[in-house]
Design an enzyme around this catalytic site. Sequence first.
Site, mmCIF file in Angstrom:
data_model
loop_
_atom_site.group_PDB
_atom_site.id
_atom_site.type_symbol
_atom_site.label_atom_id
_atom_site.label_comp_id
_atom_site.label_asym_id
_atom_site.label_seq_id
_atom_site.Cartn_x
_atom_site.Cartn_y
_atom_site.Cartn_z
ATOM 1 N N GLU A 169 89.552 23.284 8.851
ATOM 2 C CA GLU A 169 89.737 24.620 8.307
ATOM 3 C C GLU A 169 91.009 24.640 7.463
ATOM 4 O O GLU A 169 91.982 23.955 7.757
ATOM 5 C CB GLU A 169 89.826 25.658 9.426
ATOM 6 C CG GLU A 169 90.995 25.460 10.369
ATOM 7 C CD GLU A 169 90.937 26.402 11.545
ATOM 8 O OE1 GLU A 169 91.874 27.199 11.685
ATOM 9 O OE2 GLU A 169 89.982 26.332 12.323
ATOM 10 N N THR A 186 76.483 23.103 12.310
ATOM 11 C CA THR A 186 76.510 22.275 13.512
ATOM 12 C C THR A 186 75.331 22.661 14.401
ATOM 13 O O THR A 186 75.127 23.835 14.694
ATOM 14 C CB THR A 186 77.828 22.462 14.276
ATOM 15 O OG1 THR A 186 78.920 22.150 13.410
ATOM 16 C CG2 THR A 186 77.892 21.548 15.477
ATOM 17 N N ASP A 198 81.122 22.291 20.084
ATOM 18 C CA ASP A 198 80.540 20.957 20.002
ATOM 19 C C ASP A 198 80.686 20.195 21.317
ATOM 20 O O ASP A 198 79.776 19.472 21.735
ATOM 21 C CB ASP A 198 81.180 20.170 18.864
ATOM 22 C CG ASP A 198 80.729 20.655 17.495
ATOM 23 O OD1 ASP A 198 80.022 21.681 17.447
ATOM 24 O OD2 ASP A 198 81.084 20.030 16.484
ATOM 25 N N CYS A 252 84.676 24.440 15.528
ATOM 26 C CA CYS A 252 83.785 23.356 15.943
ATOM 27 C C CYS A 252 84.041 22.786 17.335
ATOM 28 O O CYS A 252 83.104 22.609 18.105
ATOM 29 C CB CYS A 252 83.857 22.215 14.924
ATOM 30 S SG CYS A 252 83.141 22.651 13.320
ATOM 31 N N ASN A 275 83.456 14.982 17.026
ATOM 32 C CA ASN A 275 84.288 16.128 17.364
ATOM 33 C C ASN A 275 84.734 16.109 18.819
ATOM 34 O O ASN A 275 85.829 16.564 19.148
ATOM 35 C CB ASN A 275 83.549 17.430 17.050
ATOM 36 C CG ASN A 275 83.721 17.829 15.598
ATOM 37 O OD1 ASN A 275 84.539 17.272 14.885
ATOM 38 N ND2 ASN A 275 82.945 18.793 15.145
ATOM 39 N N LYS A 309 78.004 13.820 14.629
ATOM 40 C CA LYS A 309 78.860 15.014 14.526
ATOM 41 C C LYS A 309 79.415 15.410 15.891
ATOM 42 O O LYS A 309 80.621 15.651 16.044
ATOM 43 C CB LYS A 309 78.048 16.169 13.929
ATOM 44 C CG LYS A 309 78.796 17.500 13.854
ATOM 45 C CD LYS A 309 79.990 17.406 12.921
ATOM 46 C CE LYS A 309 80.846 18.667 12.960
ATOM 47 N NZ LYS A 309 80.149 19.857 12.458
#
Length: 410
Positions: free
Chosen positions: A147, A120, A265, A261, A209, A205
Amino acid sequence: MNKNIAVAGTGYVGLSLAVLLSQNNHVTAVDILPEKVDMINRRKSPIQDDYIEKYLAEKELDLTATTDGRSAYKSADFVIIAAPTNYDSSRNYFDTSAVESVIEEVLEVNPNAVMIIKSTIPVGYTASVRKKYHTDNILFSPEFLRESKALYDNLYPSRIIVSTDKNNEMLKQRSRDFAELLQEGAIKKDIDILFMGFTEAEAVKLFANTYLALRVAFFNELDTYAEIKELNAEDIINGVCLDPRIGSHYNNPSFGYGGYCLPKDTKQLQANFEGMPQVMVSAVVKANDVRKQFVADEVLRMAGYYREDYVVNKDADITIGIYRLTMKSDSDNFRSSSIQGVMANISRVGVPIVIYEPTLRKEQGFLEYPVMDDLEEFKKKSAVIIANRYDSCLDDVKDKVYTRDLYFRD
């Protein structure tokens, strides 16, 4: 289309891709930790993921692992970079030093290899490193993995996105080649494949997220409202989510979003908006902090530390127990888990905390907190037990468990 592929990093992203691609290609996984390399070479997974464990144990995979990155990169057609990029709050930026370390090493030994960044990264990063290192051979391909279900999500991907340079025919072909490799390893058919610019792929991305984080924050705020008003949160959530436009995913209340993330993010996207009009992204980040403070206050009130109207009860002699640091019941990851923010808020008022986390050794401890390995002693010692995700092993002390897990509610 058998290729020689090197994968830098064996976390959820790197190892799941290494396993996926080694079904049809020669793959070398690179990691700096000898113990992880040894486990992979013995076909044992160093991370908790049922599909990775199953494929390593049962499938014919052309996969080796090494700590020698240079040898792995030297003969690679593609180098997948899945190095960690932790968010650096002091710089308000991802720490991309591990990614650049791999890029530099690849350029030294094999400048013709095409590098695919899977880590990322901030919006605009791919274009900047292509310019910095004077090479066209760097692409970005966002991953959308959960995950503990990383390989499953690569076998049944929602979509495949690979960035490319539309003015470079060679690079367009290599982008198509890489997408085909991912498609070849998948079980799902008719996968949506998108090719776009580097910066657009990076934005996908972060915005994806942040939307997921927004959903978590929304249902957590709904749950906060229900708890304060003494309403049945499950009934409200079920009623809301039966609307097909809303759906029933990412709706189980928690102590906040966390993990690999979402925290970094959302903060990175907030930083990318600097100087531009926005409210919602900052609100998502703030909502997560507000939720963790609310949970900490409710736990302290339940333990008797706060009396009515949150007046401090100085005579309270309590210890707060933390049942598991992990985000999910089927995970071994607790990096940036929301419970840690709750713990920090409780510690701030001086209330002692003890942790039950079977993935840690008792002598290790965790940060400044003691870790217990005896569940029964942990239950006795704890005035209130906080469980982000409930487990039936707590049934005998259910009356002193604080959780907002829907599946625990009567």
